[in-house]
Design an enzyme around this catalytic site. Structure first.
Site, PDB file in Angstrom:
ATOM      1  N   ASP A   1       0.855  -1.184   0.000  1.00 40.90           N
ATOM      2  CA  ASP A   1       0.000   0.000   0.000  1.00 40.90           C
ATOM      3  C   ASP A   1       0.897   1.242   0.000  1.00 40.90           C
ATOM      4  O   ASP A   1       1.874   1.313   0.759  1.00 40.90           O
ATOM      5  CB  ASP A   1      -0.906  -0.011   1.234  1.00 40.90           C
ATOM      6  CG  ASP A   1      -1.936   1.097   1.204  1.00 40.90           C
ATOM      7  OD1 ASP A   1      -3.024   0.860   0.661  1.00 40.90           O
ATOM      8  OD2 ASP A   1      -1.651   2.197   1.738  1.00 40.90           O
ATOM      9  N   ILE A   2       0.594   2.214  -0.872  1.00 40.30           N
ATOM     10  CA  ILE A   2       1.387   3.442  -0.933  1.00 40.30           C
ATOM     11  C   ILE A   2       1.132   4.263   0.328  1.00 40.30           C
ATOM     12  O   ILE A   2      -0.023   4.535   0.689  1.00 40.30           O
ATOM     13  CB  ILE A   2       1.038   4.257  -2.184  1.00 40.30           C
ATOM     14  CG1 ILE A   2       1.353   3.438  -3.439  1.00 40.30           C
ATOM     15  CG2 ILE A   2       1.806   5.578  -2.206  1.00 40.30           C
ATOM     16  CD1 ILE A   2       0.917   4.108  -4.731  1.00 40.30           C
TER      17      ILE A   2
ATOM     18  N   GLU B   1      -4.907   2.422  -4.057  1.00 38.96           N
ATOM     19  CA  GLU B   1      -3.449   2.517  -3.991  1.00 38.96           C
ATOM     20  C   GLU B   1      -2.846   1.232  -3.446  1.00 38.96           C
ATOM     21  O   GLU B   1      -1.736   1.211  -2.932  1.00 38.96           O
ATOM     22  CB  GLU B   1      -3.019   3.699  -3.115  1.00 38.96           C
ATOM     23  CG  GLU B   1      -3.372   3.562  -1.643  1.00 38.96           C
ATOM     24  CD  GLU B   1      -4.726   4.158  -1.278  1.00 38.96           C
ATOM     25  OE1 GLU B   1      -4.895   4.548  -0.111  1.00 38.96           O
ATOM     26  OE2 GLU B   1      -5.614   4.239  -2.142  1.00 38.96           O
TER      27      GLU B   1
END
Length: 342
Positions: A215-216, A258
């Site tokens: 996950d960003i 994301e």
């Protein structure tokens, strides 16, 4: 609207739909496949009436009109989202049958043409009555007709080949995330189900798959600070790193906004962790530039959760444990890999 048509019923509908698409000059893309499938099927009367009204005036559906009809009468009606994929399967079945029939007809036509040629040569070299002259003339006409038929069959086979290539392209696009070029959630879920089914066989007992979920970090802040176009640029950059880093036997996918995943079918946990660390460090080392500001670049980090499949567990449970590891990475300061052993 849910579909329960058999493959035979679907193929029959599509045969008619393809004929109408050709007659009305409709481009071969998923929106038009869906519209004409619905039109022939006859269970969406408002769509059929709208198409009839338009075609009565214009004869052809241009792409802008097709898109508007699709949004209003297909998406707006709650149509089953798997229709395009099922339609593609049906079209492929139809085209396979057409190609095989054309090939058989071409072979038979060629044999008949050879027989006619031999008969024509024998008749031409002999003394014959008016009746035989008529047979000779008819034979020559048949030769011309057979030659024309062979050409039409060759053209049909070429067209069928183009249609099948287009369907393959559409099918691939339906499994791809358009922004990053990675597999999308549907393709990931299908591959995960297949992988876990194989993992539960005796032959794969010692080759358990691993799952990496990334996950960003602070992605909302990135969007709020720099705008959504830059956020999309960041997603593409992370997708590129995943494509470049992921081995060929693994599947990298964008499974959420994301959020990304890598399905690793046959690596040890230590090898999978090394892959996860490679992805994390490459993302952290990258600098994503903002369009029009070549001298300014932003650093981005990702958090990763990694786990090993437990024999017998469901895909949902497998993903939940990878998510749990991801949350631990987030809670521990981000930009790290957390491993939850199987």
């Amino acid at each position: 609207m849910k579909y329960h048509d058999s493959m035979e019923r679907s193929a029959d509908v599509l045969r008619q739909a393809l004929q109408l698409m050709k007659r009305h000059g409709s481009a071969l893309h998923p929106v038009n496949y869906t519209l004409w499938y619905e039109y022939v099927r006859g269970e969406n009367p408002p769509l059929r009436a709208a198409m009839d009204r338009y075609l009565a005036q214009h004869l052809q559906l241009d792409d802008a009109v097709a898109e508007a009809l699709h949004k209003r009468f297909v998406l707006g009606s709650g149509l089953d989202g798997t229709l395009i994929e099922r339609t593609a399967e049906g079209v492929s079945t139809v085209l396979t049958g057409m190609a095989e029939s054309a090939a058989r007809a071409g072979d038979q036509t060629a044999q008949y043409g050879s027989s006619l040629s031999r008969l024509s040569e024998e008749l031409a070299g002999s003394t014959h009555s008016p009746a035989l002259q008529e047979v000779l003339n008819t034979t020559r006409q048949m030769q011309i007709a057979v030659t024309e038929m062979q050409q039409r069959l060759a053209d049909s086979q070429s067209e069928i080949g183009q249609l099948r290539a287009e369907l393959r392209r559409v099918h691939e696009e339906s499994r791809m995330d358009s922004l990053t070029g990675l597999a999308n959630r549907r393709a990931f879920d299908q591959q995960l189900a297949t992988c876990l089914a194989e993992a539960d066989t005796p032959a794969r007992r010692y080759q358990r798959p691993s799952l990496l979920i990334a996950d960003i970090d602070h992605f909302k802040r990135i969007n709020d600070t720099h705008g959504h176009p830059y956020g999309d640029h960041v997603l593409r950059a992370v997708g590129t790193i995943l494509k470049d880093t992921t081995p060929e036997d693994c599947l990298a996918a964008r499974i959420g906004g994301e959020e990304f995943a890598v399905l690793i079918p046959s690596r040890s946990l230590s090898e999978s962790r090394a892959l996860a660390e490679s992805v994390r460090t490459r993302v952290a080392a990258a600098r994503v530039r903002r369009q029009g500001q070549e001298t300014e670049a932003t650093s981005v980090t990702i958090s990763i959760g990694l786990t090993l499949f437990r024999p017998g567990e469901s895909a949902t449970a497998f993903m939940e444990r990878a998510d749990q590891a991801l949350y631990t990475s987030k809670d521990s300061g981000r930009d790290r890999v957390t491993v939850l052993a199987g």
